[in-house]
Design an enzyme around this catalytic site. Structure first.
Site, short mmCIF file in Angstrom:
data_model
loop_
_atom_site.label_atom_id
_atom_site.label_comp_id
_atom_site.label_asym_id
_atom_site.label_seq_id
_atom_site.Cartn_x
_atom_site.Cartn_y
_atom_site.Cartn_z
N TYR A 72 54.02 73.64 34.00
CA TYR A 72 55.60 73.28 34.10
C TYR A 72 55.61 72.19 34.41
O TYR A 72 56.08 71.43 35.09
CB TYR A 72 56.21 74.20 34.70
CG TYR A 72 55.96 75.77 34.13
CD1 TYR A 72 55.34 75.92 33.08
CD2 TYR A 72 56.64 76.81 35.06
CE1 TYR A 72 54.39 77.33 32.71
CE2 TYR A 72 55.81 78.06 35.40
CZ TYR A 72 55.33 78.29 33.68
OH TYR A 72 54.65 79.89 33.12
N HIS A 99 46.39 80.46 35.08
CA HIS A 99 47.00 81.00 34.46
C HIS A 99 47.02 81.73 32.87
O HIS A 99 47.59 81.97 32.12
CB HIS A 99 47.92 79.70 34.27
CG HIS A 99 49.09 78.83 33.13
ND1 HIS A 99 50.03 78.31 33.82
CD2 HIS A 99 50.04 80.12 32.58
CE1 HIS A 99 51.42 78.21 33.31
NE2 HIS A 99 51.11 79.40 32.23
P1 NAP Z 1 63.23 84.08 29.42
O1 NAP Z 1 63.16 84.41 31.00
O2 NAP Z 1 62.78 85.38 28.92
O3 NAP Z 1 64.57 83.40 29.12
C1 NAP Z 1 65.17 82.25 29.37
C2 NAP Z 1 65.96 81.74 28.31
O4 NAP Z 1 67.15 83.04 28.48
C3 NAP Z 1 67.06 80.70 28.96
O5 NAP Z 1 67.25 79.89 27.98
C4 NAP Z 1 68.18 81.17 29.73
O6 NAP Z 1 69.56 80.56 29.95
C5 NAP Z 1 68.07 82.45 28.81
N1 NAP Z 1 69.31 83.42 30.43
C6 NAP Z 1 68.91 83.90 31.29
N2 NAP Z 1 69.39 85.12 31.76
C7 NAP Z 1 70.09 85.41 30.93
C8 NAP Z 1 70.86 86.43 30.53
N3 NAP Z 1 71.51 86.92 31.22
N4 NAP Z 1 72.08 86.54 29.70
C9 NAP Z 1 71.55 85.38 28.86
N5 NAP Z 1 70.94 84.19 28.64
C10 NAP Z 1 69.69 84.66 29.49
O7 NAP Z 1 61.98 83.30 29.30
P2 NAP Z 1 61.00 82.41 29.63
O8 NAP Z 1 61.55 80.91 30.48
O9 NAP Z 1 59.18 82.03 28.82
O10 NAP Z 1 60.13 83.41 30.84
C11 NAP Z 1 60.52 83.40 32.27
C12 NAP Z 1 60.09 82.90 33.45
O11 NAP Z 1 58.36 83.70 33.52
C13 NAP Z 1 58.99 81.28 33.07
O12 NAP Z 1 60.26 80.32 33.32
C14 NAP Z 1 57.61 81.01 33.22
O13 NAP Z 1 58.42 81.31 35.22
C15 NAP Z 1 57.05 82.73 33.94
N6 NAP Z 1 56.58 82.67 32.01
C16 NAP Z 1 55.03 82.94 32.21
C17 NAP Z 1 54.07 82.27 31.27
C18 NAP Z 1 53.15 82.52 31.58
O14 NAP Z 1 52.13 82.73 30.88
N7 NAP Z 1 52.62 83.18 33.21
C19 NAP Z 1 54.47 82.01 30.14
C20 NAP Z 1 55.67 82.00 29.60
C21 NAP Z 1 56.76 82.27 30.65
P3 NAP Z 1 69.84 79.97 30.73
O15 NAP Z 1 68.94 78.77 31.28
O16 NAP Z 1 70.76 78.29 30.55
O17 NAP Z 1 70.48 80.16 32.03
#
Ligand code: NAP
Length: 298
Positions: free
Chosen positions: A69, A127
């Site tokens: 990241y 990962h």
């Molecule tokens: P996510 O958590 O599904 O969505 C994040 C988005 O949703 C951001 O734009 C955030 O906005 C918004 N959000 C968060 N809470 C909200 C709420 N209550 N109401 C409205 N909008 C909301 O997406 P993600 O970041 O892809 O997934 C989460 C975590 O999983 C990542 O950050 C990472 O640590 C991990 N991940 C791992 C992999 C892997 O390959 N292992 C892949 C992808 C992700 P704001 O930030 O502006 O508040």
């Protein structure tokens, strides 16, 4: 938006009441915090640090990051956020597949530890699966564990066949979890991967539980059935989506949030218990898979 002490303790309590046990018995609240894209924009840094610290205060103690990241920027930001709070946090990072061989896993881990300003990770994940044989990565992980640099290890983006292979590899049963994409609009793992996890008493970790962006996110925000369930629980649609991912008590969800109101909404979602009726209505719009689906990955 500022919370009163009693509101903070109510949210904290609900997260303390909804825990998932890792195979070694460690109990973790069902909702943690993601950090993808954090640390990349210097102007957003303070807000991101505050968001993570608020999340910790509310009880979302698991923080997920990765060397990938922002090329280490996310780990650096997390390091700043958890300074003086390390003991309150369950810290997860991930190694690139091309660093997961015996010649590089130790230095990859050391570099993550330096960026995070800590001497150990609570969980270190591969990962995704690359070319390094699983047996070699497991050996590297076990060495890191014996040296005290990681407390436990796991994998990410492993489908059922990968988990079976891991299970049959020496020390593969020491795997703590598998972090995979999972939300209402992408529930292929309900067919076979989550049942595999249940059978083997190993929780899964749901990434992108709020569908991050794009058309599926729009659907989660506007689908009439989600809106109806949300109204019934006096909740927001995305809180229902989050409550859905953790409904089995064998999944830990790690939403990423920078806006304070999002952090609070996500922590509050732990208190939402969807009823069988709610789940049946959601199944009608977002049906359970009836055959094997390829694992979704972003
Ligand atoms: P996510 O958590 O599904 O969505 C994040 C988005 O949703 C951001 O734009 C955030 O906005 C918004 N959000 C968060 N809470 C909200 C709420 N209550 N109401 C409205 N909008 C909301 O997406 P993600 O970041 O892809 O997934 C989460 C975590 O999983 C990542 O950050 C990472 O640590 C991990 N991940 C791992 C992999 C892997 O390959 N292992 C892949 C992808 C992700 P704001 O930030 O502006 O508040």
């Amino acid at each position: 938006m500022s919370l009163h002490d009693h509101e903070i303790s109510t949210i904290k309590q609900s997260l303390e009441n909804r825990v998932v046990a890792l195979p070694d018995g460690t109990a973790l609240p069902v909702i943690g915090q993601g950090t993808w894209y954090m640390g990349e924009n210097p102007q957003a840094k303070n807000k991101e640090i505050k968001a993570l610290q608020l999340g910790i205060e509310l009880g979302m103690k698991l923080i997920d990051t990765a060397e990938m990241y922002g090329n280490g920027d996310s780990e650096r930001l997390v390091g700043e956020a958890i300074k003086e709070r390390r003991d309150q946090v369950f810290l997860v990072s991930k190694v690139y597949p091309h660093h997961a061989g015996l010649d590089s896993i130790e230095s990859a881990c050391e570099n993550s530890l330096k960026r995070l300003g800590t001497d150990h990770l609570d969980l270190y994940l591969l990962h995704w699966r690359g070319r390094v044989p699983l047996a070699e990565t497991i050996e590297g992980m076990e060495r890191l564990r014996k040296d005290g640099k990681i407390a436990r290890w796991g994998v990410s983006n492993f489908d059922t066949e990968d988990m079976k292979e891991l299970w049959d590899t020496a020390n593969g049963k020491k795997c703590a979890t598998n972090q995979v994409l999972y939300h209402l609009g992408s529930r292929g793992i309900d067919y076979d991967l989550l049942p595999w996890h249940q059978e083997h008493n190993m929780p899964a970790m749901a990434y992108s539980p709020l569908a991050q962006g794009g058309s599926l996110r729009r659907q989660l925000l506007s689908d009439p059935v989600i809106l109806e369930v949300a109204e019934k629980h006096n909740a927001q649609p995305l809180q229902i989506a989050l409550a859905w991912t953790i409904r089995s008590n064998n999944v830990i969800a790690i939403p990423k949030a920078v806006q304070e109101e999002h952090v609070i909404a996500n922590a509050q979602a732990a208190a939402i218990q969807l009823t069988t009726e709610d789940l049946n209505s959601l199944d009608e719009v977002f049906p359970k898979p009836t055959s094997k689906m390829p694992l979704d990955i972003i």
